[in-house]
Write a protein that holds these residues in place. Structure first.
Motif, PDB file in Angstrom:
ATOM      1  N   GLY A  81      96.156  27.135  88.253  1.00 50.07           N
ATOM      2  CA  GLY A  81      96.507  27.968  87.109  1.00 50.07           C
ATOM      3  C   GLY A  81      95.503  29.083  86.927  1.00 50.07           C
ATOM      4  N   SER A  82      95.403  29.578  85.715  1.00 51.38           N
ATOM      5  CA  SER A  82      94.514  30.707  85.435  1.00 51.38           C
ATOM      6  C   SER A  82      93.090  30.218  85.205  1.00 51.38           C
ATOM      7  N   TRP A  83      92.152  30.742  85.988  1.00 50.06           N
ATOM      8  CA  TRP A  83      90.721  30.479  85.851  1.00 50.06           C
ATOM      9  C   TRP A  83      90.022  31.803  85.531  1.00 50.06           C
ATOM     10  N   GLN A  84      88.860  31.698  84.907  1.00 50.55           N
ATOM     11  CA  GLN A  84      88.003  32.869  84.779  1.00 50.55           C
ATOM     12  C   GLN A  84      87.359  33.159  86.144  1.00 50.55           C
ATOM     13  N   PHE A  85      87.031  34.430  86.350  1.00 51.68           N
ATOM     14  CA  PHE A  85      86.533  34.848  87.675  1.00 51.68           C
ATOM     15  C   PHE A  85      85.560  35.998  87.514  1.00 51.68           C
ATOM     16  N   ALA A  86      84.543  36.024  88.373  1.00 49.46           N
ATOM     17  CA  ALA A  86      83.613  37.157  88.403  1.00 49.46           C
ATOM     18  C   ALA A  86      82.990  37.262  89.783  1.00 49.46           C
ATOM     19  N   GLU A  87      82.713  38.486  90.190  1.00 49.07           N
ATOM     20  CA  GLU A  87      81.943  38.705  91.414  1.00 49.07           C
ATOM     21  C   GLU A  87      80.498  38.305  91.156  1.00 49.07           C
ATOM     22  N   ALA A  88      79.824  37.793  92.183  1.00 46.25           N
ATOM     23  CA  ALA A  88      78.456  37.294  92.040  1.00 46.25           C
ATOM     24  C   ALA A  88      77.545  37.970  93.053  1.00 46.25           C
ATOM     25  N   SER A  89      76.274  37.729  92.894  1.00 45.14           N
ATOM     26  CA  SER A  89      75.268  38.165  93.853  1.00 45.14           C
ATOM     27  C   SER A  89      74.552  36.932  94.388  1.00 45.14           C
ATOM     28  N   PRO A  90      74.080  36.964  95.641  1.00 50.20           N
ATOM     29  CA  PRO A  90      73.366  35.803  96.183  1.00 50.20           C
ATOM     30  C   PRO A  90      72.190  35.422  95.293  1.00 50.20           C
ATOM     31  N   GLY A  91      72.057  34.136  95.040  1.00 46.51           N
ATOM     32  CA  GLY A  91      70.949  33.649  94.246  1.00 46.51           C
ATOM     33  C   GLY A  91      71.208  33.584  92.762  1.00 46.51           C
ATOM     34  N   ASP A  92      72.366  34.078  92.287  1.00 45.42           N
ATOM     35  CA  ASP A  92      72.676  34.007  90.861  1.00 45.42           C
ATOM     36  C   ASP A  92      72.747  32.557  90.395  1.00 45.42           C
ATOM     37  N   ALA A  93      72.319  32.316  89.172  1.00 55.49           N
ATOM     38  CA  ALA A  93      72.501  31.008  88.552  1.00 55.49           C
ATOM     39  C   ALA A  93      73.943  30.873  88.091  1.00 55.49           C
ATOM     40  N   PRO A  94      74.477  29.661  88.086  1.00 56.58           N
ATOM     41  CA  PRO A  94      75.854  29.484  87.624  1.00 56.58           C
ATOM     42  C   PRO A  94      75.996  29.927  86.176  1.00 56.58           C
ATOM     43  N   PRO A  95      77.095  30.599  85.836  1.00 58.75           N
ATOM     44  CA  PRO A  95      77.277  31.153  84.489  1.00 58.75           C
ATOM     45  C   PRO A  95      77.750  30.097  83.498  1.00 58.75           C
ATOM     46  N   ALA A  96      76.974  29.068  83.318  1.00 57.27           N
ATOM     47  CA  ALA A  96      77.359  27.974  82.430  1.00 57.27           C
ATOM     48  C   ALA A  96      77.467  28.478  80.993  1.00 57.27           C
ATOM     49  N   GLY A  97      78.565  28.101  80.336  1.00 58.65           N
ATOM     50  CA  GLY A  97      78.768  28.449  78.941  1.00 58.65           C
ATOM     51  C   GLY A  97      79.092  29.898  78.679  1.00 58.65           C
ATOM     52  N   ARG A  98      79.357  30.692  79.720  1.00 52.58           N
ATOM     53  CA  ARG A  98      79.638  32.113  79.537  1.00 52.58           C
ATOM     54  C   ARG A  98      81.027  32.444  80.030  1.00 52.58           C
ATOM     55  N   ASP A  99      81.760  33.225  79.242  1.00 52.07           N
ATOM     56  CA  ASP A  99      83.049  33.707  79.704  1.00 52.07           C
ATOM     57  C   ASP A  99      82.859  34.718  80.830  1.00 52.07           C
ATOM     58  N   LEU A 100      83.759  34.685  81.807  1.00 51.45           N
ATOM     59  CA  LEU A 100      83.740  35.630  82.923  1.00 51.45           C
ATOM     60  C   LEU A 100      84.790  36.708  82.689  1.00 51.45           C
ATOM     61  N   ALA A 101      84.577  37.870  83.245  1.00 48.64           N
ATOM     62  CA  ALA A 101      85.346  39.057  82.864  1.00 48.64           C
ATOM     63  C   ALA A 101      86.789  39.035  83.350  1.00 48.64           C
ATOM     64  N   ASP A 102      87.030  38.498  84.563  1.00 49.37           N
ATOM     65  CA  ASP A 102      88.360  38.580  85.165  1.00 49.37           C
ATOM     66  C   ASP A 102      89.092  37.256  85.043  1.00 49.37           C
ATOM     67  N   ARG A 103      90.386  37.301  85.385  1.00 45.15           N
ATOM     68  CA  ARG A 103      91.211  36.100  85.501  1.00 45.15           C
ATOM     69  C   ARG A 103      91.819  36.063  86.902  1.00 45.15           C
ATOM     70  N   ILE A 104      91.842  34.874  87.477  1.00 46.09           N
ATOM     71  CA  ILE A 104      92.410  34.695  88.808  1.00 46.09           C
ATOM     72  C   ILE A 104      93.380  33.528  88.761  1.00 46.09           C
ATOM     73  N   LEU A 105      94.466  33.653  89.499  1.00 43.85           N
ATOM     74  CA  LEU A 105      95.443  32.575  89.572  1.00 43.85           C
ATOM     75  C   LEU A 105      95.099  31.679  90.762  1.00 43.85           C
ATOM     76  N   VAL A 106      94.579  30.501  90.480  1.00 41.62           N
ATOM     77  CA  VAL A 106      94.231  29.503  91.491  1.00 41.62           C
ATOM     78  C   VAL A 106      95.492  28.719  91.827  1.00 41.62           C
ATOM     79  N   PRO A 107      95.776  28.456  93.135  1.00 41.43           N
ATOM     80  CA  PRO A 107      94.862  28.531  94.271  1.00 41.43           C
ATOM     81  C   PRO A 107      95.154  29.668  95.244  1.00 41.43           C
ATOM     82  N   TYR A 108      95.465  30.838  94.766  1.00 43.73           N
ATOM     83  CA  TYR A 108      95.775  31.937  95.676  1.00 43.73           C
ATOM     84  C   TYR A 108      94.501  32.709  96.013  1.00 43.73           C
ATOM     85  N   PRO A 109      94.307  33.080  97.289  1.00 46.08           N
ATOM     86  CA  PRO A 109      93.047  33.704  97.712  1.00 46.08           C
ATOM     87  C   PRO A 109      92.745  34.983  96.942  1.00 46.08           C
TER      88      PRO A 109
END
Length: 835
Positions: A81-109
């Motif tokens: 279904g619909s998940w929050q989504f964001a582009e990341a950079s290597p080494g970033d900490a997981p965005p725990a407790g934070r909303d992400l800007a985009d929405r992606i329909l899982v499980p489509y690439p």
């Protein structure tokens, strides 16, 4: 599949038409618990083509089907279904407790239109919340990922619960210890996927896709789901049919088991046919007396129920199924080694199935779409499918089991060197092992294919031995297309000799202890307006003007295969391909699955004729060939001693050769010779001197002025390709005697400016091509049938793809043409006479 000789260059892909506002609006409106409002959809979230199932997809209906048919439980929850989504950079900490800007329909690439993102991202975060049903409290909670490409880290409520490397196998995390109370639980998935960097298995994925390579698929691309289990629970069922023993070999893989017993019961419909009890992890023999055999004509499946018992109490139970069939090698009715299904030869007639979709790329939009391609195979009379350098969701293999299709399963290729570093080999072999383990119980899978056309191939003998140790019940095709491309020399590894020839079909003669197959051929194309991914750049190996011509050419190829099957001992054929894929327009169906290009009835009849012939191979005895003209002069001999003029006389026959475009006379190995410029010059004998369906030989003294490109000394024109080539192979940097797609190669590279004596021998009775260099046997290759040729015998060029090619850059002297197969002794004497 090998690339055309002049593949297109990589280019950016632009969208052409909207996928449909309904899908985009649903993605906008559906927000998971704890998520903020969603930004407006980007205009690039479009696709060029839609399939009949595209508009059935929504966040509330994203692949809702049970994802693991060979191990089923009644309680489970789908997290697609619909998940929050964001582009990341290597080494970033997981965005725990934070909303992400985009929405992606899982499980489509991420790159797919159905995902709503439709761009490539190397590093990414997924986030959503879930709630554990109250009735599951007290159980262990397993979180399952069917496939994520490529490196994954999973966090639940900020706790890292799993890491995984590999884009094609499933993995599971027990998240019980990370749960907090009874409310919403946060799951975050971090994914890194650089697609074709660092030698990871990628198959046909590329940035940017082009030619025979396609748009990549990154991130979550198969179902995410969860289920409750007991502390002692079943993880996997490994099943192998044992027809001779009238039993099913069963190993129950389980976790948390101490003193408990496992019990397995087999049913034919509602009738119990056998039961066994024993220890988890042990090899058990479940009786299946008088087994009803599984085959493409009768894909019969038994029901399997397995329990973990603590005394008389069942602490875990799972459902499954199995098929009783055998696959192996043995003598067919003609005495040649063939692949045997249930103890008898059945010709395997299949297609190359690459599993790409214009809307979901790697992910079929719906389960009905996933099933469609397999049902199409059955409707068209195929009994086999080669899953090409891709691994499908478990439900695809379930449908192959149910519908009755034999499956060759490729390992997705890396494109590392033939001597890769341990950092490439170790993950490749681990992921290959995972592929075998996850899919080992499907009766449809009969052959493992670790390498294709040498892509990333290394140590094939050892890799075959590893696969045989993991799964001794199936065949191993060490390198599909071992005759071409980047393949390492064929040293007899595996159970199968696999020939790729376009347009073909190839005619590999069965030899030794391996079966011979046509692992790829065809590639007939047709343009269908309104149903092409990229109309300006679409291609095929042979483009047809209309559906009627395509149908006729397909039936012609299958008719040729019928002769290959009967006379050469070929056990299987793989036609390219079931659907168009991006730029490739050589599918039975268009890429959007909306148009079947050839006539269905004619295709089905041609395929069924091949399968029906399985029982009649070898009838009527072998073909005999006339002895030919004796002596070492041959039926034509061009000493090339004229030294001047525009004609080279035939010293043994009546076919003087005309010099075309001005080759010049030069000093020869003996007397004078002809020097060719390598661009447009040759000598034309004006006749088809040889019957190329039988035995023949050709010889010449040759000298090269440059290396690197293909160059042909002697050939005879066919309608599309030369019937044979006495040549220098630029792809191998070796002298060769060849058919299109098959080469008998010299072991070492030649030098420029040096004379060599080449003899090419075609022995139709043994089905071989043999090359002699300077009187010594240099190489041999199986090639059962020769192409009929009515074109002229020529000196100094070849013909390929309907065009003159491979002009000789250097000198040629003393050309002989024979209507028989020279012996090794005669090849040596011919060299000595010229010397």
């Amino acid at each position: 599949m090998y690339a055309p000789r002049s593949p297109g260059t990589a280019r950016p892909r632009g969208p052409a038409s909207a996928i449909g506002l309904a899908l985009v609006l649903l993605a906008v409106l559906f927000v998971p618990a704890g998520a903020s409002a969603v930004p407006a959809p980007r205009p690039e979230a479009q696709t060029q083509l839609t399939t009949p199932w595209t508009h059935e997809v929504s966040p509330a209906n994203a692949l809702p089907d049970y994802p693991r048919p060979q191990l089923t439980r009644s309680r489970w929850q789908n997290l697609n279904g619909s998940w929050q989504f964001a582009e990341a950079s290597p080494g970033d900490a997981p965005p725990a407790g934070r909303d992400l800007a985009d929405r992606i329909l899982v499980p489509y690439p991420v790159e797919s239109a159905l995902s709503g993102i439709q761009r490539h991202v190397d590093h990414m975060w997924y986030r959503r919340t879930f709630t554990v049903p109250r009735s599951w409290h007290g159980d262990r909670l397993l979180l399952h990922f069917q496939a994520v490409d490529y490196q994954s880290a999973v966090y639940v409520n900020g706790v890292r619960v799993a890491t995984h490397t590999g884009g094609y196998d499933s993995f599971t995390a027990d998240v019980t210890g990370a749960l907090k109370g009874a409310g919403p639980q946060e799951v975050i998935v971090g994914v890194d996927d650089t697609t074709d960097i660092d030698g990871q298995p990628v198959g046909k994925q590329r940035q940017a896709g082009d030619g025979i390579f396609y748009t990549p698929s990154s991130g979550i691309w198969q179902t995410v789901w969860m289920e409750p289990v007991a502390a002692a629970h079943i993880d996997r069922l490994d099943t192998t049919p044992d027809l001779a023993g009238g039993a099913l070999k069963l190993t129950v893989r389980a976790s948390g088991v101490t003193s408990q017993t496992v019990e397995a019961t087999a049913y034919a419909g509602y009738r119990k046919v056998g039961q066994v009890r024993g220890r988890a992890g042990a090899s058990l023999m479940l009786p299946v007396p008088h087994p009803h055999l599984w085959s493409p004509d009768d894909p019969y499946l038994y029901t399997l129920k397995v329990r973990i018992l603590d005394g008389h109490r069942s602490v875990d139970a799972a459902g499954s199924y199995f098929g009783m069939r055998s696959i192996g090698l043995g003598k067919g009715p003609d005495g040649k080694v063939r692949t045997l299904l249930n103890g008898r030869f059945v010709m395997q007639v299949g297609t190359l199935d690459q599993g790409f979709w214009p809307d979901g790329i790697y992910t079929a939009p719906t389960d009905a779409a996933l099933r469609f391609d397999l049902e199409a195979h059955k409707r068209l009379g195929f009994n086999m499918v080669r899953k090409h350098v891709k691994v499908e969701p478990d439900r695809w293999y379930y449908w192959a089991d149910r519908l009755g299709l034999l499956v060759w399963q490729d390992m997705p290729s890396t494109f590392a060197s033939h001597a890769p570093a341990a950092s490439v080999k170790e993950p490749f072999e681990a992921q290959l092992h995972a592929l075998v383990d996850q899919h080992r119980s499907h009766p449809s899978i009969i052959t493992w294919v670790p390498f294709n056309e040498g892509w990333g191939e290394y140590e094939p003998g050892r890799i075959v031995s590893e696969i045989k140790a993991w799964d001794p019940s199936r065949l191993v095709n060490a390198d599909s297309g071992v005759n071409c491309c980047d393949s390492l020399p064929d040293n007899g590894e595996g159970d199968i000799y696999d020939n790729h020839t376009y347009v073909g079909p190839g005619a590999p003669g069965q030899q030794g202890a391996r079966a011979a197959v046509d692992g790829e051929y065809g590639g007939l194309g047709l343009r269908v307006d309104g149903h092409m991914f990229d109309p300006e750049n679409g291609f095929a190996y042979e483009m047809e003007p209309d559906a009627a011509t395509l149908t006729r050419r397909y039936t012609e190829l299958q008719g040729q295969l019928l002769q290959v099957e009967k006379r050469c001992g070929v056990s299987a054929s793989v036609y390219t391909q079931i659907t168009d894929v991006e730029d490739e327009l050589n599918g039975m169906y268009t890429y959007d699955r909306r148009v079947l290009k050839p006539g269905a009835d004619q295709v089905r009849a041609a395929n069924l004729a091949l399968i029906k012939a399985s029982g009649s191979v070898g009838e009527g005895g072998g073909t005999t060939y006339p002895p030919g003209t004796p002596g070492l002069d041959g039926v034509a001999f061009y000493p090339l001693d004229e030294g001047s003029g525009t004609v080279a006389g035939d010293g043994a026959g009546r076919h003087d050769a005309t010099l075309v475009n001005g080759p010049v006379w030069t000093d020869g190995h003996s007397g004078s010779a002809l020097r060719f410029n390598g661009s447009d010059q040759y000598a034309d004998t004006g006749a088809a001197i040889l019957d190329t369906t039988g035995n023949y030989s050709v010889s010449a003294w040759v000298k090269l002025e440059r290396l690197g490109s293909f160059a042909t000394a002697v050939s005879q024109d066919g309608d599309t390709n030369s019937a044979f080539y006495l040549q220098y192979s630029g792809a191998d940097d070796r002298f060769a005697f060849s058919f299109a797609g098959v080469r008998a190669l010299a072991p070492t590279a030649p030098q420029t400016g040096q004379w060599y004596h080449l003899v090419g021998v075609r022995d139709a009775a043994s089905g071989t091509l043999t090359l002699y260099v300077n009187g010594q046997r240099a190489g041999s290759a199986p090639a059962c049938l020769g192409d009929a040729s009515t074109g002229h015998t020529v000196i100094g060029r070849g013909r390929f793809g309907g065009n003159p090619v491979d002009y000789w850059p250097g000198a040629i002297d003393q050309v002989h043409v024979y209507d028989r197969a020279l012996s090794a002794d005669e090849a040596g004497r011919l060299y000595q006479s010229g010397k």
